[in-house]
Design an enzyme around this catalytic site. Structure first.
Site, PDB file in Angstrom:
ATOM      1  N   SER A 217     119.851  12.296  -5.898  1.00 25.87           N
ATOM      2  CA  SER A 217     118.700  11.456  -6.237  1.00 25.87           C
ATOM      3  C   SER A 217     117.550  11.701  -5.270  1.00 25.87           C
ATOM      4  CB  SER A 217     119.105   9.981  -6.172  1.00 25.87           C
ATOM      5  OG  SER A 217     117.977   9.144  -6.255  1.00 25.87           O
TER       6      SER A 217
ATOM      7  N   TYR B 269     122.360   2.710  -2.242  1.00 32.01           N
ATOM      8  CA  TYR B 269     122.423   3.706  -3.312  1.00 32.01           C
ATOM      9  C   TYR B 269     122.047   5.088  -2.779  1.00 32.01           C
ATOM     10  CZ  TYR B 269     120.873   6.415  -7.355  1.00 32.01           C
ATOM     11  OH  TYR B 269     120.673   7.412  -8.269  1.00 32.01           O
TER      12      TYR B 269
END
Length: 334
Positions: free
Chosen positions: A126, A151
Site C-alpha cells: 500500500s 494498517y
C-alpha cells in the site's frame, strides 16, 4: 497457467479474476466474505465474474490448515494475494483484525507458496507505507520506516516477510504499493464511494484537512492492467546487489517492490468537484482537521514499473469519475 487470487470477492480481486479468466487462465479465488462492508456487494461481484475457468471457495486466509490443504490440492503456478483487512481508520478501532488477516494470513500464503514451490507470488502492499515521508513523488527507493497507522505497519511487515521467504526459500515475490484505487464495484469505505452516496442522499460530506489534501487517484482498470503485466515479470537473484548500494525495492533475493498508481496527484477538492459535476449536484461540505492516520499527500513514482512492464495509467480522473458514478447509479438504482 493456474492462479490463486485471494480476496476474490473484493474490489481489486474480482477485477483481477475477470482479467485472468478472459486471458485464458484457470483461476481459483478465495475470500472470507466478512462483514467489514456490505456482503451483498461482494456476492454481486462474484456473480458478475462467473466463468467456466473460475472456481470460488469461501475461505479465510487466517485458517492455516485449510490454506495449506488448498495449496497442496491445487498446485498453483502463480498467486495474486490481495486479501487483507483494509482501511486506515478501522485499524484504530479494531487492530486485532489486522493482525489476523494481514500478518497471520500473509504468513499462511507465504507458507503455501514455499511448500508447493509457487513460481511467483504477487501481493498487495500500500502507498500507506510511506507514512511520514515528505519527499514527493514517493519512490520505492525511499525509506518507509515511519508508518502512521497500524494498517500501514502491517503492509510494511508484509514486504519484510516476503523478502525473508524470497531469501530463504528462493520464492520469487513482488509487492505492489497501490495508490488510492477507485472505480466500478469499489469499496463503500473509500472516499469516492462515500462522497457519491452522501451527495446523492443530500447528506453532508466531511472534507479532511480543510480540503488541503492530495491523492494519486488510480482507476481500477489501470491497476488491474499493472497487476496482470507484473505477474509475467518474475524477479531473479542479483548477486551484485548490496544493502549499502542497492534500492530497498530490490535484493540479492528474487524480490521486488513497485508503486502502482496514476503518477499525478489531484487535490481533494478537485476530485469532489468532478463528482459534483458528474452528478449535477453541489455537495454540502463540513471542513475539518486532519484525521488520525491520514497523510497529506500521496504521489507515486512509477518509472520502475513502466520500465519493467510498459505500464502507464490511461484513465483520467474525469473519465474515471464518470465511469464510477454511472456504475453507482445503476447498481443502487439512484
Amino acid at each position: 497457467m493456474k492462479y490463486l487470487v485471494t480476496g476474490a470477492a473484493g474490489f481489486i480481486g474480482s477485477a483481477v479474476v475477470e482479467k485472468l479468466t478472459k486471458a485464458g487462465h484457470d483461476v481459483v479465488g478465495i475470500d472470507n466474505i466478512n462483514n467489514y462492508y456490505e456482503v451483498n456487494l461482494k456476492h454481486a461481484r462474484l456473480e458478475r465474474i462467473k466463468h467456466e475457468a473460475f472456481r470460488f471457495v469461501q475461505l479465510d486466509i487466517a485458517q492455516r490448515d485449510e490454506i495449506a490443504n488448498l495449496f497442496e490440492q491445487e498446485q498453483f503456478d502463480r498467486v495474486v494475494h490481495l486479501a487483507a483487512q483494509a482501511g486506515v481508520r478501522y485499524s484504530i478501532q479494531n487492530p486485532h483484525a489486522y493482525a489476523d488477516s494481514n500478518l497471520v494470513g500473509h504468513l499462511n500464503i507465504l507458507e503455501g507458496c514455499r511448500q508447493t514451490k509457487v513460481k511467483h507470488l504477487i501481493y498487495a502492499s500500500s502507498s500507506s507505507v510511506y507514512g511520514l515521508n515528505a519527499k514527493t513523488p514517493f519512490a520505492t527507493s525511499d525509506s518507509v520506516d515511519h508508518p502512521v497507522s497500524l494498517y500501514a505497519a502491517t503492509k510494511k511487515s508484509n514486504e519484510l516477510m516476503a523478502h525473508s521467504y524470497s531469501h530463504l526459500y528462493d520464492i520469487p515475490t513482488t509487492g505492489l504499493r497501490f495508490f488510492t484505487v477507485y472505480g466500478s464495484w469499489g469499496r463503500p469505505d473509500m472516499a469516492p464511494f462515500i462522497f457519491t452516496k452522501k451527495i446523492l442522499d443530500g447528506d453532508t460530506i466531511d472534507i479532511n484537512n480543510n480540503g488541503d489534501m492530495w491523492r494519486d487517484f488510480t482507476h481500477v482498470d489501470d491497476i488491474v492492467e499493472g497487476v496482470v503485466r507484473i505477474a509475467d515479470v518474475i524477479p531473479i537473484r542479483d548477486s551484485s546487489w548490496t544493502v549499502e548500494a542497492g534500492s530497498p525495492a530490490s535484493s540479492s533475493a528474487p524480490y521486488a517492490v513497485y508503486n502502482i498508481g496514476h503518477g499525478s496527484p489531484i487535490n481533494l477538492m478537485d476530485f469532489v468537484k468532478a463528482i459534483e459535476d458528474e452528478l449535477g449536484i453541489e455537495a454540502k461540505k463540513n471542513f475539518r482537521e486532519m484525521q488520525p492516520g491520514d497523510v497529506y499527500q500521496t504521489y507515486a513514482e512509477v518509472n520502475d514499473l513502466f520500465e519493467a512492464t510498459g505500464y502507464k495509467s490511461k484513465v483520467t480522473v474525469k473519465e474515471g469519475v464518470a465511469e464510477f458514478v454511472k456504475w453507482y447509479k445503476d447498481f443502487y438504482q439512484k
